[in-house]
Scaffold this motif. Structure first.
Motif, PDB file in Angstrom:
ATOM      1  N   LEU A 127       0.815  -1.209   0.000  1.00 11.22           N
ATOM      2  CA  LEU A 127       0.000   0.000   0.000  1.00 11.22           C
ATOM      3  C   LEU A 127       0.851   1.262   0.000  1.00 11.22           C
ATOM      4  CD1 LEU A 127      -2.790  -0.929   2.576  1.00 11.22           C
ATOM      5  CD2 LEU A 127      -2.745  -1.320   0.108  1.00 11.22           C
ATOM      6  N   SER A 128       1.979   1.228   0.694  1.00  8.32           N
ATOM      7  CA  SER A 128       2.848   2.397   0.754  1.00  8.32           C
ATOM      8  C   SER A 128       4.260   1.959   1.100  1.00  8.32           C
ATOM      9  CB  SER A 128       2.341   3.416   1.781  1.00  8.32           C
ATOM     10  OG  SER A 128       2.430   2.878   3.096  1.00  8.32           O
ATOM     11  N   VAL A 129       5.223   2.743   0.663  1.00  6.33           N
ATOM     12  CA  VAL A 129       6.638   2.484   0.970  1.00  6.33           C
ATOM     13  C   VAL A 129       7.279   3.803   1.360  1.00  6.33           C
ATOM     14  CG1 VAL A 129       6.789   0.526  -0.609  1.00  6.33           C
ATOM     15  CG2 VAL A 129       7.394   2.803  -1.425  1.00  6.33           C
ATOM     16  N   ALA A 130       8.381   3.711   2.114  1.00  7.19           N
ATOM     17  CA  ALA A 130       9.086   4.928   2.514  1.00  7.19           C
ATOM     18  C   ALA A 130      10.473   4.566   3.025  1.00  7.19           C
ATOM     19  CB  ALA A 130       8.314   5.680   3.597  1.00  7.19           C
ATOM     20  N   GLY A 131      11.355   5.524   2.930  1.00  7.46           N
ATOM     21  CA  GLY A 131      12.668   5.392   3.532  1.00  7.46           C
ATOM     22  C   GLY A 131      12.856   6.446   4.597  1.00  7.46           C
ATOM     23  N   ASN A 132      13.799   6.211   5.476  1.00  7.28           N
ATOM     24  CA  ASN A 132      14.116   7.208   6.491  1.00  7.28           C
ATOM     25  C   ASN A 132      14.645   8.461   5.797  1.00  7.28           C
ATOM     26  OD1 ASN A 132      16.145   8.649   8.297  1.00  7.28           O
ATOM     27  ND2 ASN A 132      15.182   7.296   9.781  1.00  7.28           N
ATOM     28  N   ALA A 133      14.084   9.621   6.146  1.00  9.42           N
ATOM     29  CA  ALA A 133      14.463  10.879   5.502  1.00  9.42           C
ATOM     30  C   ALA A 133      15.052  11.862   6.506  1.00  9.42           C
ATOM     31  CB  ALA A 133      13.261  11.498   4.800  1.00  9.42           C
ATOM     32  N   THR A 134      15.617  11.339   7.577  1.00  8.41           N
ATOM     33  CA  THR A 134      16.216  12.189   8.596  1.00  8.41           C
ATOM     34  C   THR A 134      17.668  12.465   8.251  1.00  8.41           C
ATOM     35  OG1 THR A 134      14.772  11.257  10.306  1.00  8.41           O
ATOM     36  CG2 THR A 134      16.753  12.396  11.050  1.00  8.41           C
ATOM     37  N   ASP A 135      18.006  13.713   8.015  1.00  5.12           N
ATOM     38  CA  ASP A 135      19.376  14.127   7.734  1.00  5.12           C
ATOM     39  C   ASP A 135      19.713  15.275   8.679  1.00  5.12           C
ATOM     40  OD1 ASP A 135      21.818  14.952   6.870  1.00  5.12           O
ATOM     41  OD2 ASP A 135      21.247  15.274   4.779  1.00  5.12           O
ATOM     42  N   PRO A 136      20.413  14.991   9.785  1.00  3.66           N
ATOM     43  CA  PRO A 136      20.719  16.044  10.759  1.00  3.66           C
ATOM     44  C   PRO A 136      21.449  17.230  10.147  1.00  3.66           C
ATOM     45  CG  PRO A 136      21.229  13.882  11.656  1.00  3.66           C
ATOM     46  CD  PRO A 136      20.920  13.681  10.199  1.00  3.66           C
ATOM     47  N   ALA A 137      22.269  16.987   9.128  1.00  6.33           N
ATOM     48  CA  ALA A 137      23.038  18.069   8.514  1.00  6.33           C
ATOM     49  C   ALA A 137      22.127  19.091   7.839  1.00  6.33           C
ATOM     50  CB  ALA A 137      24.032  17.500   7.507  1.00  6.33           C
ATOM     51  N   CYS A 138      20.947  18.641   7.427  1.00  9.25           N
ATOM     52  CA  CYS A 138      19.990  19.538   6.755  1.00  9.25           C
ATOM     53  C   CYS A 138      18.914  20.051   7.696  1.00  9.25           C
ATOM     54  CB  CYS A 138      19.343  18.828   5.568  1.00  9.25           C
ATOM     55  SG  CYS A 138      20.503  18.376   4.268  1.00  9.25           S
ATOM     56  N   GLY A 139      18.986  19.642   8.939  1.00 10.68           N
ATOM     57  CA  GLY A 139      17.995  20.079   9.905  1.00 10.68           C
ATOM     58  C   GLY A 139      16.631  19.461   9.717  1.00 10.68           C
ATOM     59  N   SER A 140      16.549  18.310   9.046  1.00  8.09           N
ATOM     60  CA  SER A 140      15.254  17.668   8.811  1.00  8.09           C
ATOM     61  C   SER A 140      14.709  17.082  10.104  1.00  8.09           C
ATOM     62  CB  SER A 140      15.384  16.577   7.747  1.00  8.09           C
ATOM     63  OG  SER A 140      16.336  15.611   8.130  1.00  8.09           O
ATOM     64  N   SER A 141      13.406  16.876  10.127  1.00 12.93           N
ATOM     65  CA  SER A 141      12.729  16.414  11.334  1.00 12.93           C
ATOM     66  C   SER A 141      13.161  15.007  11.719  1.00 12.93           C
ATOM     67  CB  SER A 141      11.212  16.428  11.110  1.00 12.93           C
ATOM     68  OG  SER A 141      10.545  15.796  12.172  1.00 12.93           O
ATOM     69  N   PHE A 142      13.309  14.803  13.003  1.00 17.34           N
ATOM     70  CA  PHE A 142      13.642  13.475  13.504  1.00 17.34           C
ATOM     71  C   PHE A 142      12.432  12.539  13.475  1.00 17.34           C
ATOM     72  CE2 PHE A 142      17.405  15.538  15.266  1.00 17.34           C
ATOM     73  CZ  PHE A 142      18.361  14.586  14.983  1.00 17.34           C
ATOM     74  N   PHE A 143      11.285  13.053  13.062  1.00 19.08           N
ATOM     75  CA  PHE A 143      10.109  12.212  12.938  1.00 19.08           C
ATOM     76  C   PHE A 143      10.021  11.545  11.565  1.00 19.08           C
ATOM     77  CE2 PHE A 143       8.870  15.151  16.317  1.00 19.08           C
ATOM     78  CZ  PHE A 143       8.413  14.267  17.268  1.00 19.08           C
ATOM     79  N   GLN A 144      10.987  11.793  10.694  1.00 20.82           N
ATOM     80  CA  GLN A 144      10.937  11.257   9.341  1.00 20.82           C
ATOM     81  C   GLN A 144      11.503   9.833   9.270  1.00 20.82           C
ATOM     82  OE1 GLN A 144       9.447  12.899   6.662  1.00 20.82           O
ATOM     83  NE2 GLN A 144       8.777  14.214   8.335  1.00 20.82           N
ATOM     84  N   HIS A 145      11.063   8.988  10.184  1.00 22.62           N
ATOM     85  CA  HIS A 145      11.498   7.593  10.192  1.00 22.62           C
ATOM     86  C   HIS A 145      10.678   6.796   9.174  1.00 22.62           C
ATOM     87  CE1 HIS A 145      13.710   7.424  14.311  1.00 22.62           C
ATOM     88  NE2 HIS A 145      13.798   8.627  13.765  1.00 22.62           N
ATOM     89  N   ALA A 146      11.281   5.738   8.664  1.00 22.45           N
ATOM     90  CA  ALA A 146      10.674   4.995   7.558  1.00 22.45           C
ATOM     91  C   ALA A 146       9.300   4.441   7.912  1.00 22.45           C
ATOM     92  CB  ALA A 146      11.606   3.861   7.126  1.00 22.45           C
ATOM     93  N   GLU A 147       9.182   3.822   9.072  1.00 21.79           N
ATOM     94  CA  GLU A 147       7.911   3.203   9.431  1.00 21.79           C
ATOM     95  C   GLU A 147       6.804   4.247   9.601  1.00 21.79           C
ATOM     96  OE1 GLU A 147      11.098   0.839  11.792  1.00 21.79           O
ATOM     97  OE2 GLU A 147      10.878   2.782  10.822  1.00 21.79           O
ATOM     98  N   ILE A 148       7.140   5.361  10.224  1.00 27.29           N
ATOM     99  CA  ILE A 148       6.153   6.422  10.428  1.00 27.29           C
ATOM    100  C   ILE A 148       5.735   7.020   9.092  1.00 27.29           C
ATOM    101  CG2 ILE A 148       5.796   8.726  11.419  1.00 27.29           C
ATOM    102  CD1 ILE A 148       7.583   7.862  13.746  1.00 27.29           C
ATOM    103  N   ARG A 149       6.688   7.225   8.201  1.00 26.10           N
ATOM    104  CA  ARG A 149       6.371   7.779   6.883  1.00 26.10           C
ATOM    105  C   ARG A 149       5.503   6.808   6.069  1.00 26.10           C
ATOM    106  NH1 ARG A 149      10.805   9.090   3.332  1.00 26.10           N
ATOM    107  NH2 ARG A 149       9.398  10.628   2.392  1.00 26.10           N
ATOM    108  N   ALA A 150       5.771   5.508   6.192  1.00 22.78           N
ATOM    109  CA  ALA A 150       4.977   4.528   5.458  1.00 22.78           C
ATOM    110  C   ALA A 150       3.534   4.518   5.947  1.00 22.78           C
ATOM    111  CB  ALA A 150       5.596   3.141   5.598  1.00 22.78           C
ATOM    112  N   LEU A 151       3.329   4.732   7.240  1.00 17.14           N
ATOM    113  CA  LEU A 151       1.979   4.735   7.794  1.00 17.14           C
ATOM    114  C   LEU A 151       1.248   6.048   7.561  1.00 17.14           C
ATOM    115  CD1 LEU A 151       2.413   3.033  11.295  1.00 17.14           C
ATOM    116  CD2 LEU A 151       1.209   2.111   9.313  1.00 17.14           C
ATOM    117  N   SER A 152       1.991   7.141   7.520  1.00 18.20           N
ATOM    118  CA  SER A 152       1.351   8.464   7.534  1.00 18.20           C
ATOM    119  C   SER A 152       0.523   8.734   6.284  1.00 18.20           C
ATOM    120  CB  SER A 152       2.414   9.559   7.689  1.00 18.20           C
ATOM    121  OG  SER A 152       3.295   9.555   6.585  1.00 18.20           O
TER     122      SER A 152
END
Length: 231
Positions: A47-72
């Motif tokens: 139904l959905s796929v996602a990868g972890n999109a957390t990049d501290p160097a870019c200041g991206s959100s720490f909530f961008q984890h793969a499982e959470i993104r796949a569910l969201s």
């Protein structure tokens, strides 16, 4: 016996899902995320796929984890019937989200030693303990070791302190050594410069001997954790 790089040997009916999960984990690593991929399925249909999109160097959100993104991206009515596949055992953040969403089952490829006790602890909590998803994993062999290697390399590249890897150092030293070697010799990061979006099978073949050795350590660590009733 060393495991084949052929992911279809894990389970024929799941091979397509695992390949996509690995695709997402690899893309995450190439994009300087944490090298984790996930997929939400119902009856084998993705139904959905996602990868972890957390990049501290870019200041991206720490909530961008793969499982959470796949569910969201899914309606909440679907959460209670999905099976979530993920390349790495869910961390505390993701396990909490999966539990609140009442996801019934999670299948993971690699054990994260830092969070391996989280499922047992949350299962004993009042109310929430009845909602914790059933967990299947880890997967043994070369590909399972690779699924742990990717985020381990990413974690070191992002500057996490040595205290984060204490259990790996004690229980899986060859895995940690391989991660350091990958960074020092640019064995994985080279693919960022070579448009290697679908090159994870090549990376596994390149590191086959070392991954087989790391897999032995991971399987021994799994036995130790179970003997100590940590899992």
């Amino acid at each position: 016996m060393p495991a084949s790089t052929d992911i279809t040997e894990w389970a024929a009916e799941e091979s397509a899902v695992w390949e996509i999960v690995l695709d997402e984990a690899w893309r995450s690593y190439l994009a300087r995320g944490w090298g984790v991929g996930a997929a939400a399925t119902v009856g084998g249909q993705i139904l959905s796929v996602a990868g972890n999109a957390t990049d501290p160097a870019c200041g991206s959100s720490f909530f961008q984890h793969a499982e959470i993104r796949a569910l969201s991206g899914l309606p909440s009515s679907v959460h209670t019937v999905v099976t979530v596949y993920t390349s790495l055992e869910p961390c505390v953040l993701c396990l909490g989200a999966l539990t609140f969403c009442r996801v019934p089952e999670v299948r993971f490829a690699a054990r994260d030693l830092s969070f391996s006790a989280a499922h047992r602890a949350l299962s004993q909590a009042p109310i929430l303990g009845t909602r914790v998803p059933a967990m299947q994993g880890p997967r043994n062999g070369r590909i399972g070791a690779f699924c742990r290697l990717l985020p381990l390399v990413a974690e070191i590249e992002h500057g996490l302190g040595s205290q984060r890897f204490g259990l790996e150092e004690r229980l899986c030293p060859r895995l940690l050594d391989l991660a350091v070697t990958c960074i020092e010799q640019h064995l994985l990061s080279q693919y960022r410069l070579a448009s290697g979006e679908r090159a994870w099978p090549d990376a596994i073949k390149l590191l086959a001997v070392e991954l087989d050795a790391a897999a032995q350590d991971l399987e021994a660590a799994e036995r130790t954790l179970r003997r100590l009733q940590i899992l």
